[in-house]
Write an enzyme that holds these catalytic residues in place. Sequence first.
Site, PDB file in Angstrom:
ATOM      1  N   ASN A  62       0.955  -1.374   0.269  1.00 33.92           N
ATOM      2  CA  ASN A  62       0.026  -0.092   0.005  1.00 33.92           C
ATOM      3  C   ASN A  62       1.088   1.434   0.029  1.00 33.92           C
ATOM      4  OD1 ASN A  62       0.662  -0.829   2.608  1.00 33.92           O
ATOM      5  ND2 ASN A  62      -1.160   0.415   3.713  1.00 33.92           N
ATOM      6  N   GLU A  64       0.334   5.197   0.501  1.00 32.78           N
ATOM      7  CA  GLU A  64      -0.544   6.190   1.043  1.00 32.78           C
ATOM      8  C   GLU A  64      -0.008   7.588   0.528  1.00 32.78           C
ATOM      9  OE1 GLU A  64      -1.040   5.697   5.093  1.00 32.78           O
ATOM     10  OE2 GLU A  64      -2.202   3.709   4.685  1.00 32.78           O
ATOM     11  N   CYS A  73      -4.252   0.990  -2.404  1.00 33.30           N
ATOM     12  CA  CYS A  73      -4.140  -0.362  -1.804  1.00 33.30           C
ATOM     13  C   CYS A  73      -2.782  -1.347  -2.384  1.00 33.30           C
ATOM     14  CB  CYS A  73      -5.292  -1.218  -1.841  1.00 33.30           C
ATOM     15  SG  CYS A  73      -6.764  -0.569  -1.061  1.00 33.30           S
ATOM     16  N   GLU A  75      -2.920  -4.326  -3.167  1.00 36.43           N
ATOM     17  CA  GLU A  75      -3.288  -5.358  -4.162  1.00 36.43           C
ATOM     18  C   GLU A  75      -3.384  -4.857  -5.588  1.00 36.43           C
ATOM     19  OE1 GLU A  75      -4.472  -4.645  -1.411  1.00 36.43           O
ATOM     20  OE2 GLU A  75      -6.581  -5.823  -0.818  1.00 36.43           O
ATOM     21  N   CYS A 109     -10.477  -5.055  -0.066  1.00 39.48           N
ATOM     22  CA  CYS A 109     -11.524  -3.838  -0.047  1.00 39.48           C
ATOM     23  C   CYS A 109     -12.318  -4.233  -1.277  1.00 39.48           C
ATOM     24  CB  CYS A 109     -11.175  -2.321  -0.057  1.00 39.48           C
ATOM     25  SG  CYS A 109     -10.406  -1.757  -1.454  1.00 39.48           S
ATOM     26  N   CYS A 112     -10.588  -3.231  -4.849  1.00 34.52           N
ATOM     27  CA  CYS A 112      -9.616  -4.187  -5.239  1.00 34.52           C
ATOM     28  C   CYS A 112     -10.146  -5.395  -5.781  1.00 34.52           C
ATOM     29  CB  CYS A 112      -8.570  -4.615  -4.253  1.00 34.52           C
ATOM     30  SG  CYS A 112      -7.713  -3.171  -3.605  1.00 34.52           S
TER      31      CYS A 112
HETATM   32  N1  THU Z   1      -5.529  -1.213   2.292  1.00 32.71           N
HETATM   33  C1  THU Z   1      -5.003  -2.189   1.145  1.00 32.71           C
HETATM   34  O1  THU Z   1      -3.743  -2.080   1.154  1.00 32.71           O
HETATM   35  N2  THU Z   1      -5.592  -3.031   0.924  1.00 32.71           N
HETATM   36  C2  THU Z   1      -6.942  -3.175   1.129  1.00 32.71           C
HETATM   37  O2  THU Z   1      -7.620  -4.352   0.505  1.00 32.71           O
HETATM   38  C3  THU Z   1      -7.542  -2.449   2.283  1.00 32.71           C
HETATM   39  C4  THU Z   1      -6.782  -1.519   2.667  1.00 32.71           C
HETATM   40  C5  THU Z   1      -4.541  -0.089   2.614  1.00 32.71           C
HETATM   41  C6  THU Z   1      -4.957   1.198   2.364  1.00 32.71           C
HETATM   42  C7  THU Z   1      -4.547   2.001   3.366  1.00 32.71           C
HETATM   43  O3  THU Z   1      -3.034   2.411   3.003  1.00 32.71           O
HETATM   44  C8  THU Z   1      -4.581   1.145   4.683  1.00 32.71           C
HETATM   45  O4  THU Z   1      -4.707  -0.169   4.144  1.00 32.71           O
HETATM   46  C9  THU Z   1      -5.605   1.610   5.586  1.00 32.71           C
HETATM   47  O5  THU Z   1      -6.856   1.478   5.002  1.00 32.71           O
END
Ligand code: THU
Length: 161
Positions: A62, A64, A73, A75, A109, A112
């Site tokens: 991930n 940010e 994210c 994935e 999520c 994804c």
């Molecule tokens: N996140 C992912 O990388 N994958 C997911 O399927 C859900 C959330 C990350 C996004 C963000 O950087 C952190 O988790 C908190 O939501």
Amino acid sequence: MVNKKIEINFKEYNNLSALGDQDAELIKIADTNLANSYSPYSQFKVSSLILLEGNINVLGTNQENSAYPSGLCAERVAVFSAKSTYPNKKIEKVVIVTEQGNEFPFSPCGSCRQALMEYELNQKEPIEVILKSGNSKIWVFKSIKDLLPFAFEAEDILKKE
Ligand code: THU
């Protein structure tokens, strides 16, 4: 009116040694890659490994951003990278791990799931999904369809009478 229900099947393993060697190894690689997560805002590290045909691994974490919606994210970072570099290779598996966890793994999520579904529909072969969070149990789904039932399929709008 008719009440209907659907059933989702998946496998649960208590730990890495209960899994096959290949899957255990893929999870270890994804776990090591958690260190590359850029998550200063959530502190929630996620790592994903895409296994392509021909035994090619593509990793993602991930990413940010101070403008929150600009992040992505793990994935989607992994699958977009995989399909950008190897557009013609089929995806066999996607491993998704998080650093934090309890008894059961976090699951991907909705965005994804939708992004992964695009490639599963396109390749006409299922993509296995392997989830683990910290020392949680491991969940294995045979197909993205199991995580995204009633998915929107582009074929429906492309069909001509
Ligand atoms: N996140 C992912 O990388 N994958 C997911 O399927 C859900 C959330 C990350 C996004 C963000 O950087 C952190 O988790 C908190 O939501």
